[in-house]
Design an enzyme around this catalytic site. Structure first.
Site, PDB file in Angstrom:
ATOM      1  N   ASP A 133      44.334  39.823  48.574  1.00 18.75           N
ATOM      2  CA  ASP A 133      43.062  40.513  48.161  1.00 18.75           C
ATOM      3  C   ASP A 133      42.766  41.838  48.665  1.00 18.75           C
ATOM      4  O   ASP A 133      42.844  41.971  49.998  1.00 18.75           O
ATOM      5  CB  ASP A 133      41.854  39.489  48.907  1.00 18.75           C
ATOM      6  CG  ASP A 133      41.780  38.066  48.243  1.00 18.75           C
ATOM      7  OD1 ASP A 133      42.764  37.675  47.702  1.00 18.75           O
ATOM      8  OD2 ASP A 133      40.849  37.649  48.377  1.00 18.75           O
ATOM      9  N   LYS A 197      37.623  40.605  42.085  1.00 24.38           N
ATOM     10  CA  LYS A 197      36.658  39.938  43.019  1.00 24.38           C
ATOM     11  C   LYS A 197      35.317  40.853  43.653  1.00 24.38           C
ATOM     12  O   LYS A 197      35.726  42.009  43.439  1.00 24.38           O
ATOM     13  CB  LYS A 197      37.660  39.594  44.274  1.00 24.38           C
ATOM     14  CG  LYS A 197      36.999  39.219  45.505  1.00 24.38           C
ATOM     15  CD  LYS A 197      38.027  38.618  46.567  1.00 24.38           C
ATOM     16  CE  LYS A 197      37.296  38.222  47.728  1.00 24.38           C
ATOM     17  NZ  LYS A 197      38.028  38.221  48.916  1.00 24.38           N
ATOM     18  N   LYS A 233      36.774  36.200  41.009  1.00 22.30           N
ATOM     19  CA  LYS A 233      36.316  35.616  42.143  1.00 22.30           C
ATOM     20  C   LYS A 233      35.105  36.183  42.690  1.00 22.30           C
ATOM     21  O   LYS A 233      35.241  37.371  43.162  1.00 22.30           O
ATOM     22  CB  LYS A 233      37.709  35.648  43.217  1.00 22.30           C
ATOM     23  CG  LYS A 233      37.072  35.206  44.415  1.00 22.30           C
ATOM     24  CD  LYS A 233      38.308  35.204  45.622  1.00 22.30           C
ATOM     25  CE  LYS A 233      38.008  34.942  46.905  1.00 22.30           C
ATOM     26  NZ  LYS A 233      39.074  35.266  47.920  1.00 22.30           N
TER      27      LYS A 233
END
Lengths: 297, 294
Positions: A133, A197, A233
């Site tokens: 991430d 995300k 996400k």
């Protein structure tokens, strides 16, 4: 790289659609199915300065043993930790299907040199992270250096190789309006992100339904243009089942059933899992539950 | 001049310091001599859920306030009621009480709050103890609040009964969700307004109107409720509640055994019923020169 900077977001349209989605209500069997799906999509997260090995081990245990009274439940999708905890998490999860995700690139600010970011990514992947991430450089983005942001994502993606999938955190709370979020989404997608995300969870506002919808639309357009799927996400601030179910409804109606899978949709959350468990138990027993009877994790 | 149109009060429920309508949207008409007195919310299990959630959230800060501060806040409720006496008297009369009895009930209610307002910082000095033990420990027992208490208030005595249920329970630091009298709910809502004006933090007292048969079981089996104070005559419902309360070992107190109208109700023992004793063994160096036993 050529970016179409003209894509403007219809602010009122987005918000109107979200307000209609939030009025839906899922009941009984459909709700139970949705709740189980949410569980299977959760990235159980601990990103605190005070994280210890024991804390990460405990979280990994929770990831694979959600609630003993309900053995038929799915496991969560992944455990998300800081790079120095990847080894611990990876050891704890080696016999399970739960993935190890690691934040990288000087999370949460992203203010570090490219060399350091690359090194951090390599190390996390080497230690067993199956998902990275990363955060984008918001400073560069606001200075209009979109190429820098693009190149950075591309080079991190390169360093993930085929071992790890890359999630790109836009930190929408720092990006300003929907047009910027749309632009950042397109940059990330075109630079090779496997997932986009919303947030680090350290900045408020974190994930919201309208912001997520803007990003889902970017994913949809990319899919129509190229046929390639990109995951989504939302992270931060999603702590109850009702809200999580609304996200699912939105994903289904924007992208369709293909995305209703942990391979393409995730929730970044730490307290959501317990609320979902309590709802499932309420659904099965008819009795409202108490947080006292669920592991803190 | 045209005739003035009467402004009627909307009786709503009290959750988390706010006055929402019931989540279900249902209501019932309270009638007297075929005239509608008020529309009253017919609450649902989801209102119970929301109320328990707010009581749970309020518990930590309410129970950690100093006992002296809780005392002051309770006293404040009495002060505010004194100022709103007329409203309560009107409502008691509207509900069928005679004027003299209504005055008696409101006075008795205020005095009862004053009585219990004195107790918060005296419960532990009286019921707490230092216990003699043989080992080198300093052993002591203190009483702590239990958490969220579900209250099913009396059908009669709509004001005095309600106060006698709520005040002794919250004074020790408990928070509560109260299902009030089905046929006499007016005073309960006015009491909620007084409480909301009295420095009582949001969520410490929650007041729900509606059918006891429908609502009480959800309160009784809620896993996040720690104790029940039940003051109803309906034996069947009472037994059902006590049975359901066993799912998380709630303490149940049958308040209907007490004579609420009687001044003998005013005692700290009712407060103790809703508290949990905690005993601590604190290691100390044994002082052989000392003559005391602990």
């Amino acid at each position: 790289m050529i970016l179409d900077l003209k894509t403007k977001v219809d602010k009122l349209g987005i918000e109107d659609r979200v307000s209609r989605i939030t009025k839906r209500s899922l009941k009984s069997e459909a709700k139970l199915q949705g709740l189980k799906m949410i569980l299977s999509m959760i990235d159980l997260t601990t990103l605190e300065g005070m994280d210890t090995n024991k804390r990460v081990e405990q979280l990994c245990y929770k990831a694979t043993h959600l609630h003993q009274e309900l053995p038929e439940l799915p496991n969560v999708a992944a455990v998300c930790v800081y790079p120095n905890m990847v080894k611990t998490a990876s050891n704890s999860l080696k016999d399970s299907e739960v993935k190890v995700a690691s934040v990288a690139t000087a999370f949460p600010s992203g203010n570090s040199s490219l060399e350091v970011k690359i090194q951090e990514t390599k190390e996390a992947v080497f230690n067993g992270a199956e998902e990275i991430d990363m955060v984008i450089s918001r400073g560069k983005f606001h200075s209009g250096e979109y190429n820098y942001v693009f190149d950075e994502i591309a080079i991190i993606k390169e360093n993930c190789g085929d071992k790890a999938r890359l999630k790109v955190i836009l930190e929408t709370g720092e990006l300003g309006d929907y047009d910027h979020i749309r632009l950042a989404s397109e940059i990330a997608i075109k630079a090779g992100a496997d997932f986009i995300k919303t947030s680090t969870g350290k900045i408020k506002p974190a994930a919201t339904l309208p912001i997520t919808l803007v990003m889902l639309e970017a994913i949809k357009d990319h899919y129509y243009n190229t046929g390639k799927m990109v995951g989504m996400k939302p992270a931060g601030g999603i702590s109850n089942s009702k809200l999580a179910l609304q996200y699912l409804v939105m994903v289904k109606e924007t992208l369709g059933n293909l995305w209703l899978d942990k391979h393409w949709f995730r929730f970044g959350a730490s307290s959501l899992a317990n609320d979902v468990l309590m709802q499932i138990l309420k659904q099965k027993t008819g009795v409202y539950q108490s947080n006292n009877y669920f592991s803190k994790g | 001049m045209s005739k003035r149109i009467k402004v009627l009060k909307t009786y709503k429920i009290f959750i988390d310091g706010k006055f929402p309508r019931t989540e279900s949207g249902r209501y019932t008409q309270l009638k007297k001599d075929n005239l509608t007195i008020a529309n009253v919310c017919l609450s649902s299990r989801k209102d119970i859920r929301n109320a328990v959630l707010s009581a749970r959230n309020a518990f930590e800060s309410w129970s950690s306030k100093s006992a002296y501060n809780r005392s002051q806040i309770l006293y404040r409720i009495a002060e505010m009621m004194e100022g709103n006496k007329n409203q309560f008297i009107e409502e008691l009369i509207l509900q069928g009480e005679e004027f003299n009895k209504a005055i008696l009930e409101i006075d008795q209610s205020i005095d009862r709050i004053i009585y219990f307002a004195g107790w918060p910082d005296k419960i532990n000095p009286i019921f707490g103890s230092v216990n003699p033990v043989a080992s080198s420990h300093f052993n002591f027992t203190i009483l702590e609040p239990m958490g969220v208490v579900g209250i099913v208030a009396s059908e009669e005595n709509s004001l005095l009964g309600l106060i006698s249920s709520i005040i002794p329970i919250i004074l020790s630091g408990n928070t509560c969700v109260t299902i009030v009298s089905e046929k006499l709910p007016l005073c309960a809502i006015s009491l909620a307004e007084v409480i909301s004006n009295s420095d009582v933090p949001n969520g410490v007292v929650n007041i729900i109107t509606g059918s006891k048969d429908e609502l009480a079981p959800h309160l009784a089996q809620h896993m996040d409720v720690n104790a029940l104070g039940v003051n109803i005559d309906n034996k069947e419902l009472k037994n059902q509640m006590f049975f359901q309360a066993s799912n998380n070992l709630k303490r149940v107190v049958d308040v209907s055994k007490y004579k609420i109208e009687d001044s003998s109700f005013e005692s700290p023992y009712i407060v103790k019923k809703f508290m949990e004793a905690k005993t601590t063994w604190h290691p100390i160096e044994k002082d052989f020169t000392s003559t005391n036993n602990y």
